[in-house]
Design a protein around this motif. Structure first.
Motif, mmCIF file in Angstrom:
data_model
loop_
_atom_site.group_PDB
_atom_site.id
_atom_site.type_symbol
_atom_site.label_atom_id
_atom_site.label_comp_id
_atom_site.label_asym_id
_atom_site.label_seq_id
_atom_site.Cartn_x
_atom_site.Cartn_y
_atom_site.Cartn_z
ATOM 1 N N GLY A 216 36.248 28.526 46.694
ATOM 2 C CA GLY A 216 36.866 28.088 47.937
ATOM 3 C C GLY A 216 36.547 29.040 49.067
ATOM 4 N N HIS A 217 37.456 29.150 50.006
ATOM 5 C CA HIS A 217 37.201 29.929 51.213
ATOM 6 C C HIS A 217 38.331 30.922 51.453
ATOM 7 N N PRO A 218 38.192 32.152 50.959
ATOM 8 C CA PRO A 218 39.246 33.146 51.192
ATOM 9 C C PRO A 218 39.254 33.587 52.652
ATOM 10 N N ALA A 219 40.444 33.895 53.135
ATOM 11 C CA ALA A 219 40.567 34.461 54.472
ATOM 12 C C ALA A 219 40.050 35.901 54.450
ATOM 13 N N GLU A 220 39.609 36.380 55.617
ATOM 14 C CA GLU A 220 39.016 37.720 55.672
ATOM 15 C C GLU A 220 40.002 38.789 55.231
ATOM 16 N N HIS A 221 41.269 38.666 55.644
ATOM 17 C CA HIS A 221 42.240 39.691 55.253
ATOM 18 C C HIS A 221 42.522 39.639 53.750
ATOM 19 N N GLU A 222 42.421 38.438 53.143
ATOM 20 C CA GLU A 222 42.625 38.319 51.694
ATOM 21 C C GLU A 222 41.502 39.025 50.938
ATOM 22 N N ASP B 69 39.689 41.482 52.086
ATOM 23 C CA ASP B 69 39.801 42.928 52.319
ATOM 24 C C ASP B 69 40.848 43.555 51.410
ATOM 25 N N ILE B 70 42.000 42.880 51.268
ATOM 26 C CA ILE B 70 43.072 43.426 50.430
ATOM 27 C C ILE B 70 42.614 43.527 48.978
ATOM 28 N N ILE C 210 39.510 43.761 47.850
ATOM 29 C CA ILE C 210 38.461 44.775 47.723
ATOM 30 C C ILE C 210 39.069 46.164 47.734
ATOM 31 N N ARG C 211 40.035 46.385 48.630
ATOM 32 C CA ARG C 211 40.700 47.700 48.676
ATOM 33 C C ARG C 211 41.463 47.980 47.390
ATOM 34 N N ALA C 212 41.933 46.927 46.715
ATOM 35 C CA ALA C 212 42.657 47.103 45.450
ATOM 36 C C ALA C 212 41.709 47.316 44.273
ATOM 37 N N GLY C 213 40.392 47.279 44.533
ATOM 38 C CA GLY C 213 39.432 47.579 43.470
ATOM 39 C C GLY C 213 38.752 46.380 42.848
ATOM 40 N N TRP C 214 38.922 45.201 43.453
ATOM 41 C CA TRP C 214 38.314 43.990 42.890
ATOM 42 C C TRP C 214 36.991 43.693 43.580
ATOM 43 N N GLN C 215 36.001 43.286 42.788
ATOM 44 C CA GLN C 215 34.776 42.736 43.356
ATOM 45 C C GLN C 215 35.014 41.247 43.629
ATOM 46 N N ILE C 216 34.461 40.711 44.712
ATOM 47 C CA ILE C 216 34.657 39.311 45.084
ATOM 48 C C ILE C 216 33.324 38.577 45.020
ATOM 49 N N ARG C 217 33.319 37.479 44.281
ATOM 50 C CA ARG C 217 32.146 36.599 44.261
ATOM 51 C C ARG C 217 32.623 35.219 44.707
ATOM 52 N N ILE D 113 50.170 32.746 50.823
ATOM 53 C CA ILE D 113 50.035 33.576 49.631
ATOM 54 C C ILE D 113 50.672 34.950 49.845
ATOM 55 N N ASP D 114 51.541 35.324 48.922
ATOM 56 C CA ASP D 114 52.113 36.664 48.878
ATOM 57 C C ASP D 114 51.077 37.553 48.188
ATOM 58 N N MET D 115 50.418 38.420 48.958
ATOM 59 C CA MET D 115 49.296 39.185 48.403
ATOM 60 C C MET D 115 49.705 40.130 47.265
ATOM 61 N N PRO D 116 50.858 40.836 47.344
ATOM 62 C CA PRO D 116 51.269 41.631 46.167
ATOM 63 C C PRO D 116 51.450 40.769 44.914
ATOM 64 N N GLN D 117 51.969 39.548 45.117
ATOM 65 C CA GLN D 117 52.135 38.635 43.975
ATOM 66 C C GLN D 117 50.777 38.229 43.425
#
Length: 443
Positions: A13-19, A21-22, A24-31, A108-112
């Protein structure tokens, strides 16, 4: 997975830019995977990845593509993101929602979301290090894909699971998979066939006894439930338990403690309870042979094992799987199945389900004198199999017609329909679910 990375998120799908970034900062690679039909995730079972099905901005072609990918990559844990306006009852949407390990609502609650990704990532890595926990749950049919998805969702949850299905559909296999994929996998898995316990020894077998509790009790005995401490106990054919044992089982589920026969000292036991039955427990409750309160305690999560006749091409996949496994342990000329044998297997109704198929394949592997197993080796005749299958289909069609006709004649009053058919309201709802009848669409 690179050093310092929590893992990889395949975002459909289409993640928002801030989603992005959060994460990636938490250590996840995004594909990111687009919503065009025909795409592939680029991930495979065992890669240690988590997939995100983003339904917030999804059209019909994207939904169809998403549904296909979830079926093809059922070994990957999926998390679904949905909007409040998502039409949850539409078949394509409903199927995607049912295949998700967790469902998060927008906004979306990002911590959740990070917590959900962590749980799914842990489960994915456990699959990599612990082997294929679902190796025996072979199948690509929609019915089996849905069942495997439910196993993935139920395994990490510390709640009872009631596994239903006909005899021979693999209920114990599913229970073992739930245990191996749970946080209790290092603990014992203790299966108990409740139907095989002697009536006068049920209490002692399940809960144990103290020395001198009854004639012949010369030593203290640890019961099956207590022996599963720290792990999982599987109560197969739980519907066969006598009422007295049902009462004690209910008390254990409520309090987390049991008393050995001949003792009044409660013992706290940490164990997860899985139960299975091939009988209609709703009917048993209505007849008074099974406690209603115990039924609701066991039926927190429900996993249905589909009969083999409803699994289409899975019959051939399973047959080859059983043959390959047999050849690993025994000498056999057989390497596969002739086209006639495949037709016979497809045409047979398999009243004994997966267990019958296993037995027939093992016998055929012994008696076959050719590289390809034939119908005679399986003791199957195509014409007889087709008759069995036709009768089975006719019974299913008659049952569906009966419930549809009665619902319409009773103006969709569930209580009245149940009275006319001499069944319970619960059974009416179960039949509607079985035959995929949506009351809202029939009115």
């Amino acid at each position: 997975m690179v050093n310092g990375s929590r893992g990889c998120v395949v975002w459909f799908g289409h993640p928002a830019e801030h989603e992005r970034d959060i994460l990636i900062r938490a250590g996840w690679q995004i594909r990111r995977v687009g919503t065009a039909v025909g795409v592939d995730t680029g991930a495979h079972q065992g890669d240690g990845v988590v997939a995100l099905a983003d339904m917030r901005h999804c059209d019909a072609p994207a939904l169809a593509s998403m549904d296909r990918l979830m079926a093809e990559h059922s070994g990957i844990p999926w998390i679904v993101l949905r909007a409040p306006e998502t039409p949850a009852q539409e078949p394509s949407v409903k199927h995607v929602l049912e295949s998700g390990r967790e469902i998060l609502m927008a906004p979306i609650d990002m911590p959740q979301l990070l917590d959900a990704l962590r749980r799914a990532g842990d489960a994915s890595r456990q699959d990599v290090t612990g082997g294929d926990h679902l190796a025996e749950m072979v199948g690509r049919s929609p019915a089996m894909v849905a069942t495997v998805a439910s196993v993935h969702k139920f395994a990490p949850v510390e709640l009872p699971v009631l596994i239903t299905g006909e005899t021979g559909t693999g209920k114990e296999v599913a229970a073992a998979a739930l245990h191996r994929m749970s946080a209790r996998r290092a603990g014992p898995f203790v299966p108990i066939n409740c139907g095989a316990l002697a009536p006068n020894l049920v209490q002692s077998e399940l809960f144990g006894h103290e020395r001198g509790a009854f004639t012949g009790a010369n030593t203290r005995r640890i019961g099956h439930i207590e022996s599963a401490a720290g792990g999982t106990v599987f109560l197969d054919e739980v519907g066969d338990l006598p009422l007295e044992a049902q009462t004690n089982l209910l008390r254990f589920l409520q309090e987390g403690s049991l008393e050995r026969v001949g003792s009044s000292q409660p013992i706290s036991i940490d164990v997860r309870v899985l139960a299975a039955t091939h009988v209609d427990l709703e009917k048993a409750v209505a007849q008074g042979s099974f406690r209603e309160d115990l039924y609701y305690r066991l039926n927190v999560l429900r996993l249905h094992m589909p009969p083999l006749r409803e699994r289409g091409g899975d019959v051939e996949l399973l047959a080859q799987h059983f043959l390959d496994h047999f050849r690993e342990q025994h000498c056999s000329y057989a390497r596969g199945f002739s086209s006639a044998a495949r037709r016979a297997m497809r045409g047979y109704s398999w009243p004994g389900n997966v267990r019958e198929l296993l037995n027939r394949v093992q016998r055929a592997a012994v008696v076959a004198e050719d590289a390809l197993i034939g119908p005679a080796d399986l003791d199957l005749r195509t014409n007889v199999g087709m008759i069995h299958r036709s009768l089975g289909l006719a019974r299913v069609a008659a049952e569906r017609d009966a419930i549809v006709t009665c619902l319409r004649e009773s103006q969709f009053n569930i209580s009245e329909c149940a009275r006319r058919l001499s069944i319970s309201r619960v059974t009416v709802y179960r039949l509607c679910k079985k035959h995929q009848l949506q009351l809202e669409d029939m009115r």
